[in-house]
Motif scaffolding. Structure first.
Motif, PDB file in Angstrom:
ATOM      1  N   SER A 142       0.845  -1.167   0.023  1.00  0.00           N
ATOM      2  CA  SER A 142       0.191   0.056   0.048  1.00  0.00           C
ATOM      3  C   SER A 142       0.814   1.155  -0.109  1.00  0.00           C
ATOM      4  O   SER A 142       1.797   1.383   0.622  1.00  0.00           O
ATOM      5  CB  SER A 142      -0.740   0.007   1.191  1.00  0.00           C
ATOM      6  OG  SER A 142      -1.595   1.336   1.289  1.00  0.00           O
ATOM      7  N   PRO A 143       0.460   2.133  -0.871  1.00  0.00           N
ATOM      8  CA  PRO A 143       1.381   3.413  -0.822  1.00  0.00           C
ATOM      9  C   PRO A 143       0.874   4.378   0.312  1.00  0.00           C
ATOM     10  O   PRO A 143      -0.452   3.942   1.058  1.00  0.00           O
ATOM     11  CB  PRO A 143       0.798   4.302  -2.026  1.00  0.00           C
ATOM     12  CG  PRO A 143      -0.319   3.604  -2.316  1.00  0.00           C
ATOM     13  CD  PRO A 143      -0.444   2.224  -1.816  1.00  0.00           C
ATOM     14  N   PRO A 144       1.415   5.303   0.744  1.00  0.00           N
ATOM     15  CA  PRO A 144       0.919   6.384   1.863  1.00  0.00           C
ATOM     16  C   PRO A 144      -0.509   6.744   1.666  1.00  0.00           C
ATOM     17  O   PRO A 144      -0.924   7.333   0.471  1.00  0.00           O
ATOM     18  CB  PRO A 144       1.934   7.474   1.658  1.00  0.00           C
ATOM     19  CG  PRO A 144       3.360   7.006   1.137  1.00  0.00           C
ATOM     20  CD  PRO A 144       2.540   5.908   0.017  1.00  0.00           C
ATOM     21  N   GLY A 145      -1.412   6.667   2.765  1.00  0.00           N
ATOM     22  CA  GLY A 145      -2.641   7.279   2.606  1.00  0.00           C
ATOM     23  C   GLY A 145      -3.831   6.207   1.766  1.00  0.00           C
ATOM     24  O   GLY A 145      -4.630   6.831   1.280  1.00  0.00           O
ATOM     25  N   ALA A 146      -3.414   5.153   1.438  1.00  0.00           N
ATOM     26  CA  ALA A 146      -4.242   4.313   0.506  1.00  0.00           C
ATOM     27  C   ALA A 146      -5.542   3.573   1.266  1.00  0.00           C
ATOM     28  O   ALA A 146      -6.115   2.899   0.523  1.00  0.00           O
ATOM     29  CB  ALA A 146      -3.538   3.191  -0.473  1.00  0.00           C
ATOM     30  N   GLY A 147      -5.244   3.709   2.583  1.00  0.00           N
ATOM     31  CA  GLY A 147      -6.603   3.129   3.151  1.00  0.00           C
ATOM     32  C   GLY A 147      -6.223   1.905   3.815  1.00  0.00           C
ATOM     33  O   GLY A 147      -6.875   0.762   3.913  1.00  0.00           O
ATOM     34  N   LYS A 148      -5.022   1.493   4.415  1.00  0.00           N
ATOM     35  CA  LYS A 148      -4.541   0.238   5.022  1.00  0.00           C
ATOM     36  C   LYS A 148      -5.453   0.015   6.228  1.00  0.00           C
ATOM     37  O   LYS A 148      -5.764  -1.291   6.134  1.00  0.00           O
ATOM     38  CB  LYS A 148      -3.090   0.374   5.313  1.00  0.00           C
ATOM     39  CG  LYS A 148      -1.960   0.530   4.408  1.00  0.00           C
ATOM     40  CD  LYS A 148      -0.604   0.237   4.845  1.00  0.00           C
ATOM     41  CE  LYS A 148      -0.181   1.510   5.636  1.00  0.00           C
ATOM     42  NZ  LYS A 148      -0.253   2.761   5.042  1.00  0.00           N
ATOM     43  N   SER A 149      -5.561   1.130   6.977  1.00  0.00           N
ATOM     44  CA  SER A 149      -6.266   0.741   8.088  1.00  0.00           C
ATOM     45  C   SER A 149      -7.668   0.367   7.754  1.00  0.00           C
ATOM     46  O   SER A 149      -8.472  -0.539   8.540  1.00  0.00           O
ATOM     47  CB  SER A 149      -6.292   1.979   8.959  1.00  0.00           C
ATOM     48  OG  SER A 149      -5.080   2.032   9.569  1.00  0.00           O
TER      49      SER A 149
END
Length: 445
Positions: free
Chosen positions: A35-42
């Motif tokens: 996942s790139p930064p801020g892609a919605g991992k959480s």
């Protein structure tokens, strides 16, 4: 025929559906998601946890810090207030966020046996390492898996049958307090990330990536993607014009105000001080950082985004300062306290991972240095510092870093069998600095 326009929502949904299908119905013991930064991992972790719970499959969730664990518990409670969740914690005096005490569906305990039978139990990798079970969980989710060392994964691998590994490969590598040269190149290197070792032994595991960053604006995603994710490119979830940063108070013509205006219009700003070798806590650079932050607050900034049609005030909690070292962060905090801006977050790249702000002010890791060490050139460090913002990023740096990079070619020994991390620190720094040069404002203290 013209290619259809890129729809970020459709692309993200398609990727998430494929990930959840492999997680719930696949036959492999693991699924890896980059996942790139801020892609919605959480968001992905929470959704996967809810779907596994709905399917009646007991689940353990492994995060890397207590803050990450508490955040996931709060997110689960928000999405499904009826879902019983176990928060396995340490025996410390303040082992979890007290906000969890207000959630009746969350059961908290320092003993895993007290949480038996709950559909979801969440804890840190360090705590899970001390848990023993008669029957393993059917499923596990490992959050921020690239921040987890492989020896930590080995310590918990016997607790579950199948796992979803979610993380950002561009972030900082796992931290180790001892040297690991003797294991370099070996498939069981304990200092390598959990994902690296997992894939070295299981190369056939399904691998997915999230294609959209919902944090980075359209002005930032292309640079961060090109500089740090050249083989796994991503797009911004927003377009140019979807976000705007404006100020009620006009510029006073100073360097700090001019770089603020440049960042507001383009998303990036470089405030460049004269070239000079300085102590790590460069007083002029620290003062410049603090002045920029103070002016951001004094000028009455307002951020417009897709989240709300109404402008949101640019308050202290929406601004962060990033540094490479703790003593630099301490110096900036002291300078901000003198200017009455002590409420602004100031931290190192390691501690800013996973966090998000409207505007970030960054002290470049190589500013004023006489050399370029492996620590300061670590690709993930610059990646974290340059990817925390939703509106704009302002970099503070002394001139001459590009010459420094050319004067210090890599002297790190090449280890046979190791996976070369690309791009390396030299290339990533050159790419970022070349872009920032187009948004440079010179400052003569």
């Amino acid at each position: 025929m013209t290619a259809p326009a890129f729809d970020p929502g459709t692309a993200a949904t398609r990727a998430t559906d494929a990930i959840l299908h492999d997680t719930l119905y696949g036959t492999h013991r693991g699924v890896v998601v980059d996942s790139p930064p801020g892609a919605g991992k959480s968001t992905l972790v929470v959704r996967a946890a809810l779907e596994l719970a709905d399917a009646g499959r007991p689940l353990m969730v492994v995060a890397q810090t207590n803050a990450q664990v508490d955040d996931l518990v709060l997110r689960l409670a928000e999405k499904n207030p009826e879902l019983p969740v176990g928060r396995l914690h340490s025996s410390d005096a303040d082992p979890y966020d007290t906000a969890l005490d207000d959630l009746p569906q969350v059961r908290k305990s320092a003993k895993a046996a007290d949480l038996t039978g709950l559909p979801v139990v969440i804890s840190t990798a360090a705590k899970w390492a001390h848990v023993t079970v008669d029957e393993p969980w059917r499923h596990a989710i490992v959050d921020e898996a690239y921040q987890m060392r492989s020896d930590s994964l080995l310590a918990v691998a016997g607790l579950f049958e199948r796992a979803l590994f979610v993380g950002d490969p561009g972030q900082l590598d796992p931290f180790a307090i001892v040297g690991s040269e003797q294991w370099a190149g070996l498939s069981y290197d304990p200092s390598a990330s959990a994902v690296t070792t997992l894939l070295a032994h299981n190369p056939d595991l399904p691998q997915h990536r999230l294609p959209v960053s919902w944090r980075l604006p359209a002005s930032a995603a292309p640079l961060v993607s090109d500089a740090f994710y050249p083989y796994t490119p991503f797009r911004s979830g927003t377009d140019h014009g979807d976000r705007r940063l404006t100020f009620a108070v006009p510029s006073d013509g100073s360097g700090p105000d001019r770089v603020i205006d440049e960042a507001a219009s383009s998303g990036w700003g470089l405030l460049e001080l004269p070239a000079r070798h300085t102590p790590r806590t460069d007083p002029e650079a620290v003062r410049a950082v603090a002045t920029v932050v103070r002016r951001l607050l004094d000028r009455g900034g307002a951020a417009v985004s897709e989240r709300s049609p109404d402008p949101a005030p640019l308050t202290a909690d929406r601004i962060a300062v990033g540094t490479a070292h703790r003593d630099q962060a301490a110096a900036v905090r002291s300078a901000l306290a003198e200017l009455g801006a002590a409420d602004v977050t100031v931290d190192t790249a390691n501690r800013l991972q996973g966090r998000e702000y409207d505007v970030t002010v960054v002290l470049h890791p190589l500013s004023g240095r006489p050399d370029a060490t492996a620590f300061h050139l670590e690709t993930g460090r610059l990646c974290v510092l340059a990817s925390r913002h939703r509106q704009a990023c302002i970099m503070i740096c002394r001139a001459g870093v590009t010459d420094l990079l050319d004067d210090y070619p890599s002297t790190e020994p090449v280890q046979l069998g190791t996976v070369v991390k690309f791009p390396d620190g030299w290339e990533a720094n050159h790419t970022v600095l070349a872009h920032l040069a187009e948004h440079r404002v010179s400052l003569r203290p």
